[in-house]
Design a protein around this motif. Structure first.
Motif, mmCIF file in Angstrom:
data_model
loop_
_atom_site.group_PDB
_atom_site.id
_atom_site.type_symbol
_atom_site.label_atom_id
_atom_site.label_comp_id
_atom_site.label_asym_id
_atom_site.label_seq_id
_atom_site.Cartn_x
_atom_site.Cartn_y
_atom_site.Cartn_z
ATOM 1 N N SER A 111 0.860 -1.179 0.000
ATOM 2 C CA SER A 111 0.000 0.000 0.000
ATOM 3 C C SER A 111 0.898 1.231 0.000
ATOM 4 C CB SER A 111 -0.910 0.017 1.230
ATOM 5 O OG SER A 111 -1.851 -1.024 1.174
ATOM 6 N N ILE A 112 0.371 2.341 -0.505
ATOM 7 C CA ILE A 112 1.162 3.566 -0.544
ATOM 8 C C ILE A 112 0.350 4.726 0.015
ATOM 9 C CG2 ILE A 112 0.467 4.193 -2.911
ATOM 10 C CD1 ILE A 112 3.396 5.159 -3.299
ATOM 11 N N ASP A 113 1.011 5.576 0.746
ATOM 12 C CA ASP A 113 0.377 6.765 1.318
ATOM 13 C C ASP A 113 1.494 7.627 1.890
ATOM 14 O OD1 ASP A 113 -1.534 8.547 2.054
ATOM 15 O OD2 ASP A 113 -2.710 7.159 3.258
ATOM 16 N N CYS A 114 1.175 8.790 2.387
ATOM 17 C CA CYS A 114 2.174 9.600 3.085
ATOM 18 C C CYS A 114 1.550 10.179 4.342
ATOM 19 C CB CYS A 114 2.746 10.697 2.197
ATOM 20 S SG CYS A 114 1.629 12.051 1.843
ATOM 21 N N MET A 115 2.395 10.552 5.298
ATOM 22 C CA MET A 115 1.930 11.069 6.584
ATOM 23 C C MET A 115 2.229 12.568 6.639
ATOM 24 S SD MET A 115 2.887 9.784 10.445
ATOM 25 C CE MET A 115 4.647 9.981 10.214
ATOM 26 N N HIS A 116 1.260 13.335 7.072
ATOM 27 C CA HIS A 116 1.419 14.784 7.162
ATOM 28 C C HIS A 116 1.717 15.172 8.608
ATOM 29 C CE1 HIS A 116 -0.342 15.093 3.111
ATOM 30 N NE2 HIS A 116 -1.131 14.115 3.520
ATOM 31 N N ARG A 117 2.842 15.858 8.796
ATOM 32 C CA ARG A 117 3.210 16.323 10.131
ATOM 33 C C ARG A 117 3.458 17.823 10.083
ATOM 34 N NH1 ARG A 117 7.454 12.956 13.450
ATOM 35 N NH2 ARG A 117 6.624 14.411 14.980
ATOM 36 N N GLU A 118 2.939 18.530 11.062
ATOM 37 C CA GLU A 118 3.124 19.978 11.120
ATOM 38 C C GLU A 118 4.442 20.304 11.817
ATOM 39 O OE1 GLU A 118 0.898 23.968 12.881
ATOM 40 O OE2 GLU A 118 -0.128 22.032 12.899
ATOM 41 N N ASN A 129 1.544 23.248 1.074
ATOM 42 C CA ASN A 129 0.808 22.011 1.257
ATOM 43 C C ASN A 129 1.538 20.879 0.556
ATOM 44 O OD1 ASN A 129 -1.093 20.128 1.838
ATOM 45 N ND2 ASN A 129 -2.503 20.758 0.243
ATOM 46 N N CYS A 130 2.293 20.097 1.332
ATOM 47 C CA CYS A 130 3.038 18.968 0.759
ATOM 48 C C CYS A 130 2.153 17.732 0.827
ATOM 49 C CB CYS A 130 4.346 18.766 1.540
ATOM 50 S SG CYS A 130 5.579 17.808 0.641
ATOM 51 N N LEU A 136 4.573 12.284 -4.101
ATOM 52 C CA LEU A 136 4.748 11.237 -5.107
ATOM 53 C C LEU A 136 5.670 11.706 -6.230
ATOM 54 C CD1 LEU A 136 3.919 8.469 -6.325
ATOM 55 C CD2 LEU A 136 1.991 9.655 -7.390
ATOM 56 N N GLN A 137 5.508 12.961 -6.650
ATOM 57 C CA GLN A 137 6.321 13.490 -7.747
ATOM 58 C C GLN A 137 7.801 13.581 -7.376
ATOM 59 O OE1 GLN A 137 4.271 17.171 -8.476
ATOM 60 N NE2 GLN A 137 2.806 16.247 -9.892
ATOM 61 N N LYS A 138 8.090 13.712 -6.069
ATOM 62 C CA LYS A 138 9.474 13.818 -5.620
ATOM 63 C C LYS A 138 10.061 12.465 -5.209
ATOM 64 C CE LYS A 138 8.587 18.438 -3.730
ATOM 65 N NZ LYS A 138 8.530 19.246 -2.488
ATOM 66 N N SER A 139 9.225 11.450 -5.157
ATOM 67 C CA SER A 139 9.655 10.157 -4.638
ATOM 68 C C SER A 139 10.314 9.299 -5.708
ATOM 69 C CB SER A 139 8.448 9.406 -4.064
ATOM 70 O OG SER A 139 8.782 8.078 -3.751
ATOM 71 N N PRO A 140 11.351 8.514 -5.329
ATOM 72 C CA PRO A 140 11.991 7.597 -6.286
ATOM 73 C C PRO A 140 11.321 6.229 -6.342
ATOM 74 C CG PRO A 140 13.219 7.599 -4.234
ATOM 75 C CD PRO A 140 12.071 8.571 -4.051
#
Length: 212
Positions: A111-118, A129-130, A136-140
């Motif tokens: 599964s793929i996702d990202c976590m947002h931390r302030e 707003n990352c 995804l665009q910056k990920s290898p």
């Protein structure tokens, strides 16, 4: 962080970067230890603290804390990057496909996702707003797919054979063949069942972020 993990981390970075070795100055006084420098770096990374805050806790100045953070990140990548930051090999892919099949998703890699931390001390130049899309665009992660170097995957569903594995994702991700997303508004029992099963398996990554 567990004690044995922390102790191994300190041991490895001290061996990888001479900067973390405790040294004497011109009159024989011991300087900062590798432990002090590593703790300063870890606290900055863990809590998003500015470099001058760790002075009271580990007795280390702002400029030294910044330098320690730089050396710490480089040392961690140097020591652990080859194993923990590598792309999955054929053995990894086979293991992941087997797990996916057992859970009802043939051809699923992860599964793929990202976590947002302030980060309250984020420099104004980096604010914005990352979200999942620009992360995804910056990920290898998909570099191998774009270069046609991804590990071979073959599976058949409903009489159709596919030659590429996929990742479970939520609705914000683009409509790529590498993503299998949930059905936001299922109109029949079949779609509702699929959405339930997809979200149940995709929730693993949310739980992982919770543990971290």
């Amino acid at each position: 962080m567990r004690v044995h993990v922390f102790e191994r981390l300190i041991e490895e970075i001290e061996g990888a970067d001479y900067y973390f070795k405790q040294k004497k100055d011109a009159i024989g006084r011991l300087g900062l230890s590798g432990l002090q420098k590593a703790v300063a770096a870890i606290r900055i990374l863990s809590y998003g603290l500015p470099a001058d805050v760790v002075d009271e806790y580990v007795r280390i100045g702002e400029s030294t804390a910044r330098k320690a953070l730089h050396h710490f990140c480089r040392a961690v990548i140097s020591v652990f990057g080859e194993y923990y930051l590598r792309a999955p090999n054929a053995e990894d892919v086979a293991r992941l496909l087997k797990i996916g099949e057992q859970r009802g998703f043939l051809g699923m890699l992860r599964s793929i996702d990202c976590m947002h931390r302030e980060w309250r001390n984020c420099p104004s130049a980096y604010k914005g707003n990352c979200n999942c899309i620009n992360v995804l665009q910056k990920s290898p992660v998909f570099s191998a797919y774009l270069k046609s170097q991804a590990a071979p995957v073959s599976f058949t569903v409903n009489g159709h054979t596919y030659d590429m594995g996929y990742y479970l994702a939520d609705g914000i991700y683009p409509n790529w063949s590498a993503f299998v997303k949930t059905v936001s508004h299922p109109l029949d029992m079949k779609a509702a069942h699929f959405a339930k099963e997809q979200e149940k398996v995709h929730k693993d990554i949310e739980r992982t972020f919770g543990v971290l």
